[in-house]
Design a protein around this motif. Structure first.
Motif, PDB file in Angstrom:
ATOM      1  N   ARG A  24      60.329  34.548  31.541  1.00  0.00           N
ATOM      2  CA  ARG A  24      59.547  35.725  32.195  1.00  0.00           C
ATOM      3  C   ARG A  24      60.759  36.701  32.706  1.00  0.00           C
ATOM      4  O   ARG A  24      61.658  36.284  33.321  1.00  0.00           O
ATOM      5  N   SER A  31      55.697  43.901  37.597  1.00  0.00           N
ATOM      6  CA  SER A  31      55.293  43.518  36.194  1.00  0.00           C
ATOM      7  C   SER A  31      56.331  42.922  35.541  1.00  0.00           C
ATOM      8  O   SER A  31      57.392  42.814  35.948  1.00  0.00           O
ATOM      9  N   LEU A  61      50.230  31.224  29.251  1.00  0.00           N
ATOM     10  CA  LEU A  61      49.979  32.569  30.001  1.00  0.00           C
ATOM     11  C   LEU A  61      49.358  32.314  31.132  1.00  0.00           C
ATOM     12  O   LEU A  61      49.659  33.232  32.198  1.00  0.00           O
ATOM     13  N   ALA A  66      48.649  35.488  33.557  1.00  0.00           N
ATOM     14  CA  ALA A  66      48.397  36.415  32.060  1.00  0.00           C
ATOM     15  C   ALA A  66      47.284  35.717  31.408  1.00  0.00           C
ATOM     16  O   ALA A  66      46.897  34.421  31.804  1.00  0.00           O
ATOM     17  N   HIS A  70      46.709  40.230  27.408  1.00  0.00           N
ATOM     18  CA  HIS A  70      48.144  40.581  27.871  1.00  0.00           C
ATOM     19  C   HIS A  70      49.186  40.617  26.478  1.00  0.00           C
ATOM     20  O   HIS A  70      50.388  41.061  26.719  1.00  0.00           O
ATOM     21  N   VAL A 125      52.676  41.761  31.513  1.00  0.00           N
ATOM     22  CA  VAL A 125      51.638  41.349  32.739  1.00  0.00           C
ATOM     23  C   VAL A 125      51.806  42.544  33.948  1.00  0.00           C
ATOM     24  O   VAL A 125      53.076  42.870  34.197  1.00  0.00           O
ATOM     25  N   THR A 128      50.983  42.901  40.230  1.00  0.00           N
ATOM     26  CA  THR A 128      49.706  42.584  41.272  1.00  0.00           C
ATOM     27  C   THR A 128      49.755  43.535  42.428  1.00  0.00           C
ATOM     28  O   THR A 128      50.834  43.912  42.646  1.00  0.00           O
TER      29      THR A 128
END
Length: 129
Positions: A24, A31, A61, A66, A70, A125, A128
């Motif tokens: 990640r 993001s 995911l 995700a 995505h 992604v 949020t």
């Protein structure tokens, strides 16, 4: 930018302890890009293995917030390119939106002798709110 390597407990575990399932890459705005290692699955047919892979990808995911929607890039390795139509039919069941960028290769063999396909993806992604 922050990089986290992960093997989410709620998702399929790696076939070997020598790699991580997900990398990640988080950006300052929240993001992230998810780089998911190549996945294989059990099954007698290419269709069964492909379904198992997409189910596993869904879980990996989800552990990072995700979905398959995505996914922005997919690489697929088949041991028999003549079965591309069979693979494509199952893939379309799971990737229903705008298709991601894609590369498909024929490989003489994969790291497990029974594996007919291996798939890796990259997902974007959004932050949020």
């Amino acid at each position: 930018m922050k990089v986290t390597l992960d093997n989410p407990p709620a998702a399929p575990q790696p076939a070997s302890p020598y790699y991580s399932q997900v990398a990640r890459v988080e950006h300052a705005d929240g993001s992230a890009l998810l780089f998911v290692s190549g996945q294989i699955a059990e099954g007698d047919t290419l269709a069964e293995q492909t379904r198992g892979i997409f189910e596993g990808l869904t879980a990996l995911l989800a552990a990072h917030g995700a979905t398959l929607e995505h996914v922005i890039s997919i690489r697929s390795y088949l041991t028999d390119i003549e079965k591309l139509q069979e693979y494509g039919a199952v893939r379309r069941e799971f990737l229903t939106g705008t298709p991601p960028t894609s590369m498909t290769f024929e490989a003489a063999r994969l790291f497990r002798p029974e594996a007919q396909i291996e798939i890796e993806v990259v997902a974007a992604v959004p932050a949020t709110e």
